[in-house]
Design a protein around this motif. Structure first.
Motif, short mmCIF file in Angstrom:
data_model
loop_
_atom_site.label_atom_id
_atom_site.label_comp_id
_atom_site.label_asym_id
_atom_site.label_seq_id
_atom_site.Cartn_x
_atom_site.Cartn_y
_atom_site.Cartn_z
N VAL A 176 5.83 -6.86 1.00
CA VAL A 176 6.34 -6.32 2.26
C VAL A 176 7.27 -5.14 2.00
CG1 VAL A 176 7.81 -6.82 4.26
CG2 VAL A 176 6.11 -8.50 3.51
N ILE A 177 8.19 -5.30 1.05
CA ILE A 177 9.12 -4.23 0.73
C ILE A 177 8.37 -2.97 0.27
CG2 ILE A 177 10.95 -3.51 -0.85
CD1 ILE A 177 11.95 -5.40 1.25
N HIS A 178 7.40 -3.15 -0.61
CA HIS A 178 6.64 -1.99 -1.10
C HIS A 178 5.82 -1.35 0.02
CE1 HIS A 178 7.13 -1.89 -5.55
NE2 HIS A 178 7.54 -3.13 -5.37
N HIS A 179 5.30 -2.17 0.92
CA HIS A 179 4.52 -1.64 2.03
C HIS A 179 5.40 -0.83 2.97
CE1 HIS A 179 0.90 -1.63 4.58
NE2 HIS A 179 1.74 -1.68 5.61
N LEU A 180 6.56 -1.35 3.30
CA LEU A 180 7.48 -0.63 4.19
C LEU A 180 7.98 0.65 3.52
CD1 LEU A 180 9.61 -3.57 5.68
CD2 LEU A 180 7.55 -2.49 6.59
N HIS A 181 8.20 0.58 2.21
CA HIS A 181 8.61 1.77 1.47
C HIS A 181 7.55 2.85 1.56
CE1 HIS A 181 8.67 4.22 -2.27
NE2 HIS A 181 9.96 4.22 -2.07
N GLU A 182 6.28 2.46 1.46
CA GLU A 182 5.19 3.43 1.54
C GLU A 182 5.05 3.99 2.96
OE1 GLU A 182 1.92 5.69 0.19
OE2 GLU A 182 3.51 4.61 -0.88
N LEU A 183 5.21 3.12 3.96
CA LEU A 183 5.07 3.57 5.35
C LEU A 183 6.16 4.55 5.73
CD1 LEU A 183 4.10 0.35 7.36
CD2 LEU A 183 2.70 2.38 7.01
N ARG A 199 3.54 -4.81 12.42
CA ARG A 199 4.44 -4.36 13.48
C ARG A 199 5.06 -3.01 13.15
NH1 ARG A 199 6.22 -8.57 17.02
NH2 ARG A 199 5.27 -10.57 16.50
N VAL A 200 5.54 -2.88 11.92
CA VAL A 200 6.14 -1.60 11.52
C VAL A 200 5.10 -0.50 11.48
CG1 VAL A 200 7.36 -0.40 9.67
CG2 VAL A 200 7.98 -2.75 10.24
N GLU A 201 3.89 -0.83 11.04
CA GLU A 201 2.83 0.18 10.99
C GLU A 201 2.47 0.67 12.38
OE1 GLU A 201 -1.48 0.75 8.73
OE2 GLU A 201 -0.31 -1.09 8.49
N GLN A 202 2.42 -0.24 13.35
CA GLN A 202 2.15 0.16 14.73
C GLN A 202 3.26 1.05 15.27
OE1 GLN A 202 1.58 -3.45 16.94
NE2 GLN A 202 -0.42 -3.91 16.03
N ARG A 203 4.49 0.70 14.92
CA ARG A 203 5.62 1.49 15.41
C ARG A 203 5.61 2.89 14.80
NH1 ARG A 203 11.31 -1.45 15.43
NH2 ARG A 203 9.99 -2.75 16.79
N VAL A 204 5.31 2.95 13.51
CA VAL A 204 5.26 4.26 12.84
C VAL A 204 4.13 5.12 13.39
CG1 VAL A 204 4.82 5.40 10.62
CG2 VAL A 204 6.35 3.44 10.73
N SER A 205 2.96 4.53 13.57
CA SER A 205 1.83 5.28 14.10
C SER A 205 2.09 5.68 15.55
CB SER A 205 0.55 4.45 14.02
OG SER A 205 0.67 3.26 14.78
N GLY A 206 2.76 4.81 16.31
CA GLY A 206 3.11 5.14 17.69
C GLY A 206 4.07 6.30 17.76
N THR A 207 5.02 6.32 16.84
CA THR A 207 5.98 7.43 16.77
C THR A 207 5.28 8.73 16.41
OG1 THR A 207 7.71 5.92 16.06
CG2 THR A 207 8.11 8.25 15.69
N GLY A 208 4.29 8.59 15.49
CA GLY A 208 3.55 9.80 15.10
C GLY A 208 2.75 10.38 16.24
N LYS A 209 2.19 9.49 17.11
CA LYS A 209 1.39 9.97 18.23
C LYS A 209 2.23 10.68 19.27
CE LYS A 209 -2.21 6.46 17.78
NZ LYS A 209 -2.88 5.29 18.41
N SER A 210 3.45 10.17 19.43
CA SER A 210 4.31 10.78 20.42
C SER A 210 4.84 12.12 19.90
CB SER A 210 5.47 9.86 20.77
OG SER A 210 6.27 9.64 19.63
#
Length: 303
Positions: free
Chosen positions: A244-251, A292-303
């Motif tokens: 999880v930590i490595h995934h969030l770090h990459e995102l 959840r974090v991936e959706q939030r990051v992608s949502g931020t990118g779309k906006s």
């Protein structure tokens, strides 16, 4: 490490040299055994079960011959085969054939549970067995005045309750660390970035989480076998927490220094950090933090 991986993959002679020398050095420096096992894992992952088995044979013969010439007994070669090389060879075959790191990690933990059961079948009273082994250490601490008699009795009595599970967990961790090292070597040589993505996606499955909670509750009431299973299941959740930590770090594209700081804290504050990562892995099983974090990051990118 990439030059060493390149050297191993040049042929059986270099691979045998690395596996044998590192295996023999592990008798003096235990952590060097990771390199020996990883050499076997790399060859097996890349070339398959039969080449890996051939490497097992040549390394066993070489280490046995050296041990016979140096110590008068070739049995050390057999010990290295059984302890260092056969388990990683088996895990590498599973990972190569299934390409499922999740399943491979779970089966490694299952092997740890089998070790616990075998120890309990062979040793009638594991706690007394461990007590005899670590009693000289307690006496040494008492003689040096580092602990008090009553406090040491309580501490070492508690330690003996966890020793079987800790022993099995240490074996599982060693084999998984060797497998991860071999997989990372393979990725660096033939698929850059592949192991990172594979590890960041690691999920041990919600049944592991429920089993961990049940065994934890069982251990609070009955202890015994439950205390042996808690560390093994906790290791799975710990690895998921790290994923999880490595995934969030990459995102989040966070600076690499944050990961370095995490591992430094893990060294100096191991109990606290291990519990924190186990908790994070347990939460991720049901809350799916990464999604959840991936959706939030992608949502931020779309906006």
């Amino acid at each position: 490490m990439k030059p060493l991986a390149n050297f191993i993959m040049r042929g059986y002679s270099p691979a045998t040299l690395v596996a044998t020398v590192a295996g023999l050095l592990s008798l003096l420096i235990p952590f060097v055994g990771l390199i020996s096992s990883a050499a076997v894992g790399l060859v097996t992952l890349r070339q398959g079960a039969r080449p890996g088995m051939l490497l097992l044979g040549t390394s066993t013969l070489a280490s046995g011959l050296i041990a016979w010439l140096a110590l008068g007994s070739p049995l050390i070669g057999l010990g290295l085969l059984l302890v260092l090389w056969v388990p990683i060879w088996g895990l590498a075959i599973i990972l190569r054939s299934t390409r499922a790191l999740n399943l491979t990690v779970q089966l490694a933990a299952l092997g740890g549970i089998v070790v616990v059961l075998v120890v309990r079948l062979i040793v009638n009273d594991p706690e007394s067995y461990w007590r005899e082994l670590i009693e000289p250490l307690r006496q040494s601490l008492l003689n040096d005045g580092l602990v008090e008699a009553e406090a040491s009795e309580v501490l070492f009595a508690r330690l003996t309750q966890w020793m079987t599970g800790a022993f099995a967990t240490a074996l599982v961790l060693q084999y998984l660390a060797s497998l991860f090292l071999a997989r990372s070597w393979q990725a660096r040589l033939y698929n850059p970035g592949g192991f990172g993505a594979e590890f960041r996606a690691l999920r041990v499955g919600s049944p592991v989480g429920w089993l961990f909670v049940l065994v934890l509750a069982w251990g609070l009431v009955a202890q015994g076998l439950a205390l042996d299973l808690i560390p093994i299941l906790g290791l799975l959740l710990f690895l998921q927490g790290l994923a999880v930590i490595h995934h969030l770090h990459e995102l989040r594209k966070v600076h690499q220094g944050w990961l370095v700081a995490l591992y430094v804290l893990l060294v100096f504050f191991m109990p606290q950090m291990v519990l924190l990562l186990i908790s994070l892995g347990l939460i991720d099983l049901w809350a799916d933090i990464r999604a959840r974090v991936e959706q939030r990051v992608s949502g931020t990118g779309k906006s």
